[in-house]
Scaffold this motif. Structure first.
Motif, PDB file in Angstrom:
ATOM      1  N   GLN A  53       0.820  -1.215   0.000  1.00 20.85           N
ATOM      2  CA  GLN A  53       0.000   0.000   0.000  1.00 20.85           C
ATOM      3  C   GLN A  53       0.852   1.262   0.000  1.00 20.85           C
ATOM      4  O   GLN A  53       0.550   2.231  -0.676  1.00 20.85           O
ATOM      5  CB  GLN A  53      -0.856   0.008   1.261  1.00 20.85           C
ATOM      6  CG  GLN A  53      -2.162  -0.697   1.069  1.00 20.85           C
ATOM      7  CD  GLN A  53      -3.073  -0.449   2.267  1.00 20.85           C
ATOM      8  OE1 GLN A  53      -2.649   0.025   3.316  1.00 20.85           O
ATOM      9  NE2 GLN A  53      -4.331  -0.775   2.091  1.00 20.85           N
ATOM     10  N   HIS A  54       1.923   1.257   0.798  1.00 20.61           N
ATOM     11  CA  HIS A  54       2.636   2.514   1.040  1.00 20.61           C
ATOM     12  C   HIS A  54       4.007   2.615   0.375  1.00 20.61           C
ATOM     13  O   HIS A  54       4.557   3.715   0.290  1.00 20.61           O
ATOM     14  CB  HIS A  54       2.793   2.747   2.552  1.00 20.61           C
ATOM     15  CG  HIS A  54       1.484   2.733   3.264  1.00 20.61           C
ATOM     16  ND1 HIS A  54       0.594   3.770   3.212  1.00 20.61           N
ATOM     17  CD2 HIS A  54       0.884   1.790   4.025  1.00 20.61           C
ATOM     18  CE1 HIS A  54      -0.486   3.468   3.924  1.00 20.61           C
ATOM     19  NE2 HIS A  54      -0.333   2.261   4.427  1.00 20.61           N
ATOM     20  N   GLU A  55       4.556   1.537  -0.039  1.00 19.43           N
ATOM     21  CA  GLU A  55       5.817   1.496  -0.787  1.00 19.43           C
ATOM     22  C   GLU A  55       6.924   2.333  -0.152  1.00 19.43           C
ATOM     23  O   GLU A  55       7.653   3.043  -0.833  1.00 19.43           O
ATOM     24  CB  GLU A  55       5.593   1.968  -2.232  1.00 19.43           C
ATOM     25  CG  GLU A  55       4.649   1.050  -2.980  1.00 19.43           C
ATOM     26  CD  GLU A  55       4.476   1.471  -4.426  1.00 19.43           C
ATOM     27  OE1 GLU A  55       5.143   2.424  -4.845  1.00 19.43           O
ATOM     28  OE2 GLU A  55       3.690   0.823  -5.114  1.00 19.43           O
ATOM     29  N   ASP A  56       7.054   2.323   1.181  1.00 19.99           N
ATOM     30  CA  ASP A  56       8.083   3.142   1.823  1.00 19.99           C
ATOM     31  C   ASP A  56       8.749   2.373   2.964  1.00 19.99           C
ATOM     32  O   ASP A  56       8.197   2.270   4.065  1.00 19.99           O
ATOM     33  CB  ASP A  56       7.433   4.435   2.368  1.00 19.99           C
ATOM     34  CG  ASP A  56       8.472   5.369   2.967  1.00 19.99           C
ATOM     35  OD1 ASP A  56       9.673   5.005   2.958  1.00 19.99           O
ATOM     36  OD2 ASP A  56       8.069   6.442   3.448  1.00 19.99           O
ATOM     37  N   ARG A  59       9.330   4.032   6.581  1.00 19.72           N
ATOM     38  CA  ARG A  59       8.264   4.320   7.565  1.00 19.72           C
ATOM     39  C   ARG A  59       8.539   3.541   8.845  1.00 19.72           C
ATOM     40  O   ARG A  59       9.111   2.462   8.818  1.00 19.72           O
ATOM     41  CB  ARG A  59       6.902   3.875   6.996  1.00 19.72           C
ATOM     42  CG  ARG A  59       6.398   4.747   5.851  1.00 19.72           C
ATOM     43  CD  ARG A  59       5.677   5.993   6.353  1.00 19.72           C
ATOM     44  NE  ARG A  59       4.401   5.672   6.976  1.00 19.72           N
ATOM     45  CZ  ARG A  59       3.236   5.687   6.319  1.00 19.72           C
ATOM     46  NH1 ARG A  59       3.194   5.967   5.030  1.00 19.72           N
ATOM     47  NH2 ARG A  59       2.114   5.423   6.957  1.00 19.72           N
ATOM     48  N   ASP A  63       3.789   1.897  12.420  1.00 19.93           N
ATOM     49  CA  ASP A  63       2.679   2.117  11.484  1.00 19.93           C
ATOM     50  C   ASP A  63       2.155   0.803  10.899  1.00 19.93           C
ATOM     51  O   ASP A  63       1.019   0.738  10.447  1.00 19.93           O
ATOM     52  CB  ASP A  63       3.136   3.024  10.326  1.00 19.93           C
ATOM     53  CG  ASP A  63       3.401   4.431  10.806  1.00 19.93           C
ATOM     54  OD1 ASP A  63       3.912   5.238  10.022  1.00 19.93           O
ATOM     55  OD2 ASP A  63       3.114   4.701  12.000  1.00 19.93           O
TER      56      ASP A  63
END
Ligand SMILES: Cc1ncc(COP(=O)(O)O)c(C=O)c1O
Length: 480
Positions: A53-56, A59, A63
């Protein structure tokens, strides 16, 4: 603490760092902490879903972590821990009062339910202590004779001799009854190898007989077909506490003038129309190995119908020495004696035998009730109306879509120890030549799909619930 440290990651750490922790600990999971306290758990799956979902990767792990997790106080007892595991939960953090992780329970490390273990809570220690205090530790002494007397009381009409194990009991029975080279003895193809080995010790020939698909004991019809002029004896084995078809076998033995030697190693307390096994033939043998219904560590008993044969066996048991002339040997004998120490344990076990037998039967009744609706089980043990099954070891047959060994592997991962049914004798190298023709489909089938569940008298009711739950889950997962 190495294992725990390997699992921990602080909540501000990046997903990249968390993945490295998971990679190193090889558990597929990390425990997320804040100021030392557990605040979340993240599996590699949780992180993968988050990244999609966030591709990071930078993070923070907080989270992506799961804030709803299962943990237990470190002082929780084994049983609570075991019951908390389920098919997807493989690790449980154990916390101190501050919420810090001080230990972890995993399915492989948590307490195991053994298949069978002895229960020695009666007079066992007191009687052994008595042997030690009085120095009567060898094979003479009051406990040996008391043990034999108690056995005779339980098996009316029989003469009892205590011996050092169930295998020597079988050998002594065969020798004393005169089984020798050139004789054939009919024995079930599914049994513990000792039944067959004892026949071979006498240079006689074991004739492997198919088992009955209902009782898993000797198939009487096949036994009849296997009789030849050389047949000297039949050795029914009361497998797992089941009773062989003794009426039919006795008729067969009478018609053909054959001896009957009952192998009751697994069946003390089993009955047919209130008559105990061990009283149907010319001789009967019992084992008190550590996993048996009553145990003396190692030990055995042999019963003879004839007083004279028992006397001969007594001499054979004692090196073949003339009882009236020390160190004079008229025959070649053995040293098959039981020690007073072992008999002391046996006497204490027999004092509680009614309770032990009742618990064995209650466990089986409970399994029967709880497993009757479980999908994937082809057969539960049968009990004919006139039979009292002592249920030494509760054994069932899985449907043939399962790989029995895989089911066992999954059960042990959840702390449930199980046992496969014996290999059929005809499959193993020393016995292959004993049976070269004809299919033995029932032997092969029960051996491939038979599974024995924990059956110790120490088993608690919630242990039974747990075993059933884990078996049910496993069969459900593996039937897909
Ligand atoms: C059917 C059977 N016969 C004989 C034996 C041999 O008894 P032991 O191990 O005491 O020698 C055993 C078990 O151990 C058994 O299960």
């Amino acid at each position: 603490m190495k294992t725990i440290d390997e699992l921990l990651v602080e909540s501000h750490s990046s997903l990249r760092e968390a993945l490295k922790v998971i990679d190193r600990n090889m558990r597929g999971i990390c425990l997320v902490t804040e100021a030392g306290k557990l605040v979340g758990i993240a599996s590699d799956g949780d992180i993968r879903r988050f990244l999609l979902q966030h591709e990071d990767l930078e993070r923070p792990i907080r989270d992506a972590m799961n804030r709803e997790f299962i943990a237990l106080p470190v002082e929780s007892d084994d049983r609570l821990i075991r019951h908390t595991f389920h098919s997807r939960l493989k690790l449980i953090p154990l916390l101190d009062i501050e919420g810090r992780v001080v230990d972890v329970a995993d399915v492989q490390r948590s307490h195991r339910i053994p298949v069978l273990e002895p229960e020695l809570s009666g007079n066992e220690l007191k009687y052994v202590q008595d042997c030690v205090t009085t120095t009567w530790i060898s094979s003479q002494g009051k406990y040996v004779s008391r043990f034999e007397e108690m056995f005779e009381e339980m098996h009316p009409g029989m003469n009892a001799l205590a011996v050092c194990n169930g295998t020597s009991a079988l050998h002594l029975a065969l020798e004393a009854l005169g089984v020798k080279s050139g004789d054939e003895v009919i024995v079930p193809n599914v049994t513990f190898a000792a039944s067959v080995n004892a026949i071979l010790y006498c240079q006689a020939t074991p004739v492997l007989c198919e088992i009955d698909p209902l009782t898993w004991c000797l198939d009487v019809n096949e036994a009849e077909k296997l009789i030849t002029p050389k047949t000297k004896a039949i050795m029914p084995v009361h497998l797992y506490g089941q009773v062989s078809q003794m009426d039919e076998l006795r008729s067969l033995a009478q018609a053909h003038n054959l001896l009957i030697i009952e192998d009751c190693a697994e069946a003390i307390g089993s009955k047919l129309r209130s008559q105990p096994v061990g009283t149907f033939g010319d001789a009967a043998t019992f084992s008190f190995f550590g996993n048996k219904t009553i145990s003396t560590g190692e030990g055995g008993m042999v019963l003879f119908k004839s007083f004279d044969v028992a006397q001969r066996a007594r001499i054979l048991r004692d090196h073949g020495m003339d009882p009236n002339k020390r160190y004079w040997h008229n025959i070649v004998g053995f040293n098959y004696r039981l020690t007073n120490l072992q008999a002391a344990v046996g006497v204490a076990q027999l004092e509680r035998f009614p309770l032990i037998l009742k618990r064995k039967r209650d466990i089986a009744t409970s399994y029967h009730k709880k497993l009757s609706k479980v999908k994937g089980i082809a057969k539960l043990p049968s009990e004919a109306t006139e039979v009292l099954h002592s249920n030494w070891l509760f054994t069932l047959i899985l449907e043939d879509k399962f790989n029995r060994d895989k089911v066992m592997q999954q059960l042990i991962l959840h702390g449930v120890d199980t046992r496969p049914v014996f290999y059929p004798m005809h499959q193993m190298p020393p016995y292959q030549t004993l049976r070269t023709s004809e299919s033995l489909q029932h032997s092969n089938h029960i051996s491939a799909y038979g599974l024995s569940l924990p059956s110790s008298v120490t088993l608690k009711d919630d242990d039974i619930d747990y075993v059933v739950k884990i078996l049910e889950n496993t069969l459900e997962e593996q039937s897909a």
